[in-house]
Design a protein around this motif. Sequence first.
Motif, PDB file in Angstrom:
ATOM      1  N   MET A 289     -37.402  24.935 -27.855  1.00  0.00           N
ATOM      2  CA  MET A 289     -38.001  25.589 -28.867  1.00  0.00           C
ATOM      3  C   MET A 289     -40.202  25.368 -28.067  1.00  0.00           C
ATOM      4  SD  MET A 289     -37.116  27.818 -31.254  1.00  0.00           S
ATOM      5  CE  MET A 289     -38.904  28.478 -31.765  1.00  0.00           C
ATOM      6  N   VAL A 290     -40.165  24.192 -28.062  1.00  0.00           N
ATOM      7  CA  VAL A 290     -41.231  24.034 -27.493  1.00  0.00           C
ATOM      8  C   VAL A 290     -41.928  24.501 -26.539  1.00  0.00           C
ATOM      9  CG1 VAL A 290     -43.124  22.309 -26.559  1.00  0.00           C
ATOM     10  CG2 VAL A 290     -41.466  21.219 -28.985  1.00  0.00           C
ATOM     11  N   GLU A 291     -41.148  24.604 -25.438  1.00  0.00           N
ATOM     12  CA  GLU A 291     -40.941  25.712 -24.431  1.00  0.00           C
ATOM     13  C   GLU A 291     -41.251  26.977 -24.906  1.00  0.00           C
ATOM     14  OE1 GLU A 291     -38.928  23.157 -20.604  1.00  0.00           O
ATOM     15  OE2 GLU A 291     -37.951  24.054 -22.152  1.00  0.00           O
ATOM     16  N   LYS A 292     -41.014  27.911 -25.415  1.00  0.00           N
ATOM     17  CA  LYS A 292     -40.989  29.134 -25.702  1.00  0.00           C
ATOM     18  C   LYS A 292     -42.010  28.705 -26.315  1.00  0.00           C
ATOM     19  CE  LYS A 292     -35.718  30.484 -26.470  1.00  0.00           C
ATOM     20  NZ  LYS A 292     -35.116  30.245 -27.429  1.00  0.00           N
ATOM     21  N   ARG A 293     -42.802  28.101 -27.187  1.00  0.00           N
ATOM     22  CA  ARG A 293     -43.429  28.224 -27.802  1.00  0.00           C
ATOM     23  C   ARG A 293     -44.737  28.078 -26.778  1.00  0.00           C
ATOM     24  NH1 ARG A 293     -44.687  24.821 -31.775  1.00  0.00           N
ATOM     25  NH2 ARG A 293     -41.837  24.644 -32.958  1.00  0.00           N
ATOM     26  N   LEU A 299     -48.260  33.282 -21.055  1.00  0.00           N
ATOM     27  CA  LEU A 299     -48.165  34.565 -21.431  1.00  0.00           C
ATOM     28  C   LEU A 299     -49.074  35.214 -21.969  1.00  0.00           C
ATOM     29  CD1 LEU A 299     -44.665  34.288 -20.008  1.00  0.00           C
ATOM     30  CD2 LEU A 299     -46.555  34.575 -18.542  1.00  0.00           C
ATOM     31  N   THR A 300     -49.647  35.451 -23.443  1.00  0.00           N
ATOM     32  CA  THR A 300     -50.480  35.903 -23.991  1.00  0.00           C
ATOM     33  C   THR A 300     -51.736  36.178 -23.761  1.00  0.00           C
ATOM     34  OG1 THR A 300     -48.842  35.587 -25.586  1.00  0.00           O
ATOM     35  CG2 THR A 300     -50.590  36.593 -25.854  1.00  0.00           C
ATOM     36  N   TYR A 305     -57.381  37.542 -19.908  1.00  0.00           N
ATOM     37  CA  TYR A 305     -57.809  36.330 -19.963  1.00  0.00           C
ATOM     38  C   TYR A 305     -59.296  36.585 -19.860  1.00  0.00           C
ATOM     39  CZ  TYR A 305     -57.808  37.951 -14.831  1.00  0.00           C
ATOM     40  OH  TYR A 305     -58.280  38.513 -13.698  1.00  0.00           O
ATOM     41  N   GLU A 306     -59.613  37.846 -19.622  1.00  0.00           N
ATOM     42  CA  GLU A 306     -60.852  38.102 -19.312  1.00  0.00           C
ATOM     43  C   GLU A 306     -61.500  37.720 -20.545  1.00  0.00           C
ATOM     44  OE1 GLU A 306     -58.427  40.311 -18.381  1.00  0.00           O
ATOM     45  OE2 GLU A 306     -59.333  41.484 -16.561  1.00  0.00           O
ATOM     46  N   GLN A 307     -60.672  37.810 -21.603  1.00  0.00           N
ATOM     47  CA  GLN A 307     -61.754  37.687 -22.625  1.00  0.00           C
ATOM     48  C   GLN A 307     -61.938  36.219 -23.385  1.00  0.00           C
ATOM     49  OE1 GLN A 307     -62.355  40.629 -24.403  1.00  0.00           O
ATOM     50  NE2 GLN A 307     -61.763  41.633 -22.574  1.00  0.00           N
ATOM     51  N   HIS A 308     -60.996  35.610 -22.512  1.00  0.00           N
ATOM     52  CA  HIS A 308     -60.777  34.285 -22.280  1.00  0.00           C
ATOM     53  C   HIS A 308     -61.778  33.459 -21.223  1.00  0.00           C
ATOM     54  CE1 HIS A 308     -58.648  35.251 -26.545  1.00  0.00           C
ATOM     55  NE2 HIS A 308     -58.193  36.118 -25.202  1.00  0.00           N
ATOM     56  N   ASN A 360     -50.811  41.323 -14.033  1.00  0.00           N
ATOM     57  CA  ASN A 360     -50.640  42.702 -12.856  1.00  0.00           C
ATOM     58  C   ASN A 360     -48.998  42.835 -13.472  1.00  0.00           C
ATOM     59  OD1 ASN A 360     -50.625  44.865 -11.771  1.00  0.00           O
ATOM     60  ND2 ASN A 360     -49.845  43.172 -10.145  1.00  0.00           N
ATOM     61  N   PHE A 361     -47.704  41.170 -13.421  1.00  0.00           N
ATOM     62  CA  PHE A 361     -47.291  41.258 -13.346  1.00  0.00           C
ATOM     63  C   PHE A 361     -46.549  42.028 -14.992  1.00  0.00           C
ATOM     64  CE2 PHE A 361     -42.617  39.224 -14.757  1.00  0.00           C
ATOM     65  CZ  PHE A 361     -41.655  39.592 -13.684  1.00  0.00           C
ATOM     66  N   LEU A 362     -46.692  41.280 -15.932  1.00  0.00           N
ATOM     67  CA  LEU A 362     -46.761  41.273 -17.738  1.00  0.00           C
ATOM     68  C   LEU A 362     -47.347  42.951 -17.856  1.00  0.00           C
ATOM     69  CD1 LEU A 362     -48.639  38.173 -19.068  1.00  0.00           C
ATOM     70  CD2 LEU A 362     -45.956  38.533 -18.656  1.00  0.00           C
TER      71      LEU A 362
END
Lengths: 651, 203
Positions: A289-293, A299-300, A305-308, A360-362
């Motif tokens: 569960m932790v890994e999933k989170r 990935l989100t 990422y440019e926004q952060h 790009n992948f996502l």
Amino acid sequence: MADNLPTEFDVVIIGTGLPESILAAACSRSGHRVLHVDSRSYYGGNWASFSFSGLLSWLKEYQQNGDTEEETAAAWQDLIHETEEAIALCKKDETIQHTEVFCYASQNSGDSVHEIGALQKNASSVASSTFTEPLPSAELPEERHSYVTNNEMPAKHASESDSKISVEEGDVEESPEKEKYCGDKTCIHPGSDGDKVENKPIVDDDNNQLKRNVITYHQMVQESRRFNIDLVSKLLYSQGSLIDLLIKSNVSHYAEFKNVTRILAFREGKVEQVPCSRADVFNSKELTMVEKRVLMKFLTFCLDYEQHPGEYQDFQQCLFSEFLKTKKLTPNLQHFILHSIAMTSESSCTTLDGLKATKNFLQCLGRFGNTPFLFPLYGQGEIPQCFCRMCAVFGGIYCLRHTIQCLVVDKESRRCKAVIDRFGQRINADYFIVEDSYLNKETCSDVQYKQISRAVLITDQSILKADSDQQISILIVPPVEPGASSVRVIELCSSTMTCMKDTYLVHLTCESSKTAREDLESVVKKLFTPLTETEVDKEELRKPSLLWALYFNMRDSSGVSRSSYCGLPCNVYVCSGPDSGLGSEHAVKLAETMFQEIFPSEEFCPPPPNPEDIIFDGDDKQADAPGTHTTTVANLESPEESKKLESPLQS
Amino acid sequence: MSMEDYDFLFKIVLIGNAGVGKTCLVRRFTQGLFPPGQGATIGVDFMIKTVEINGEKVKLQIWDTAGQERFRSITQSYYRSANALILTYDITCEESFRCLPEWLREIEQYASNKVITVLVGNKIDLAERREVSQQRAEEFSEAQDMYYLETSAKESDNVEKLFLDLACRLISEARQNTLVNNVSSPLPGEGKSISYLTCCNFN
Ligand SMILES: Cc1cc2nc3c(=O)[nH]c(=O)nc-3n(C[C@H](O)[C@H](O)[C@H](O)COP(=O)(O)OP(=O)(O)OC[C@H]3O[C@@H](n4cnc5c(N)ncnc54)[C@H](O)[C@@H]3O)c2cc1C
Ligand SMILES: Nc1nc2c(ncn2[C@@H]2O[C@H](COP(=O)(O)OP(=O)(O)O)[C@@H](O)[C@H]2O)c(=O)[nH]1
Ligand SMILES: [Mg+2]
């Protein structure tokens, strides 16, 4: 058919690889008269796909390695005028080296006997009633014909039910399909005479029916046309430039694609599936569960990422692999992201490039399916042919098996004005496009080529078994020593129409540092075992078996700059052969750049009129329609309706 | 919803030597025209005609060679996914008949083995110049397990019949296949064929 080639063109294109074919389509589409030739008997050059037998003859050609039977070509030297000079073209293709073939599948009758023995041990009652006593080896095969009515799926039937198999001495049931399929070339008549060597394949068939999945060499030859084996192994990025071009130009009408179904990773000696869609992440049984989170969060973040900038600013110049370590990602997650999603190198990729690649992948993910990649049915070799068809539809003239002997250059203007073909026929044009491998040694004396190492494997099961045996997978195996090139593994199942039922076609690719076998064999050994060493008892645990393997090196001319070719006139353009990249972006870019250089003001591959939009009226009904039919002369949909809108599958 | 307005869609592909009248047959059937001289229409990839057979709408997508047969350079991809092949020769041209085995070899190599092949002897309006007898062609087609018909694109003889009979056979074949082959529906997790990438809402 003893037709003469026209002699006046705007553009002559030599070589039918992907960049040349795209250019041919673009030029023809733009209204230019195109002659497109290839000295080989098939389309695609080093971008081609072959049937199994086709690949064997291709290999023979390179292995003979001596002088190819020099066709009696007309002498061209006398045809050059005083004001001209000639640049001879290459007579022999030298782009393929170090071919090595290994066959593990059973090839001779001795093996068959062995197989049957093995089979008796562990296969069921199906066999035991008829395979009583081992017979002298030479006799054995012919006694053991068994036929399933549908010869297309022997293995499956065998395991389904005993009753469908007739294993009877001397009694051979040959299905009509069989007869037809064999045609007159390879037809194997399982006659009653016991000493014919040709009968062996039939026997091999029997073994397979009983012993699941053990495909023999003869079967592969017999089912040769089921294989479409790519010389270059590539995929299409679902947001890539090749897909965009195919769609824009309508060339996509000529091909069908399948989504790659799985992204795999190889870690600690094990093949695992990489979860990459949101659903995959949630459904993953391997992740906690932790890994999933943590993975979802990361990935989100990558998606925008440019926004952060605060998140990665301090790491911009660092390695992506170092950056990942600071993200609370467990080592397996780091591996997934670095190698399978970003597909970058541990030792050289910067954080910024890594984030860009991940994004790009996502972004490619949701367009057509669950992974960001597509594969063309019948193999990559279809793609150049599709562009060639587009060229032909717009009037381009095609001639395979047509050797061009030389370029004719006007001494004064230093422009190429014609080519001379092997019949001594002069063909005039304004522009000439030549694939790198057609250029002679002198022209290329200063050129440094890279090499691609390739392996083609035929195997008996997937590198990662799953509920469905029809998976298309990509796996990146990171280099053992830093600095070496990672190995790209693409595994194709039979529904891609590239290999026969119950086999997998596995392509390995990397940039060469040595011969292909030296570069790739270690990865092959990690993932597969030769068939002969397969332990039958440990069915569940075993690695996939190798039935057949081929290694070769292919020239990579993609990085060569135009200026390194000596003495080429300005209106002669050079297309490179395949590069080692996963996508075909290089070829598309090359073709587009070259087209714009030649015809700066013209649009590159605009959409042709849609054939579905050509509307015929209902008035010219033919009176002679046969009684049972009513003919409604085409009443086609309006253009809007004919473009089915289908929302891309969301991940 | 977006289900198109037809019950069946078939891809029919024409092959045979250059000059035997393939393009004329397609033009005659789809447009009702017999073009004088060269019939190739630049930029037209395939022709479509929807016919109604026993109350069912059948959309025929008819593909021509784009002239690639002229120097024996048809792309393999041309044969892929064809439901039917119309192998054409010219009854006034012995050579076009003698090349048939070569075409059959290509079919065997590249076309699906479920493909229906029809042998067509064209130009029967030129009976006085006939070089290939009907009997010879019938024997040949029988031996090769092909359906056989003689046509004239010029006089519109048998052209309609050719395509409509073919459509009928394709329908009955398709029916049989769906009965037998229910298993072949895609398995979960199997990639989806995207035959028309233009379908996607990008563009
Ligand atoms: C592995 C992975 C792959 C992904 N691939 C894609 C992809 O290919 N294409 C794609 O469009 N999305 C992709 N996403 C983003 C993810 O699917 C989005 O979170 C999703 O589109 C939001 O839908 P939801 O309502 O189910 O999610 P929820 O988590 O319920 O989202 C709540 C709201 O937050 C907003 N939101 C959440 N996450 C994002 C985000 N990343 N970007 C923008 N807004 C967001 C959404 O507008 C949504 O309405 C991927 C995410 C992951 C983890
Ligand atoms: N007399 C006659 N001529 C025909 C017929 N069909 C085609 N032709 C002519 O044959 C030539 C070649 O026809 P075309 O359709 O271009 O052949 P393709 O190369 O097979 O496509 C043209 O000159 C046509 O006019 C026919 O049925 N009768
Ligand atoms: Mg034609």
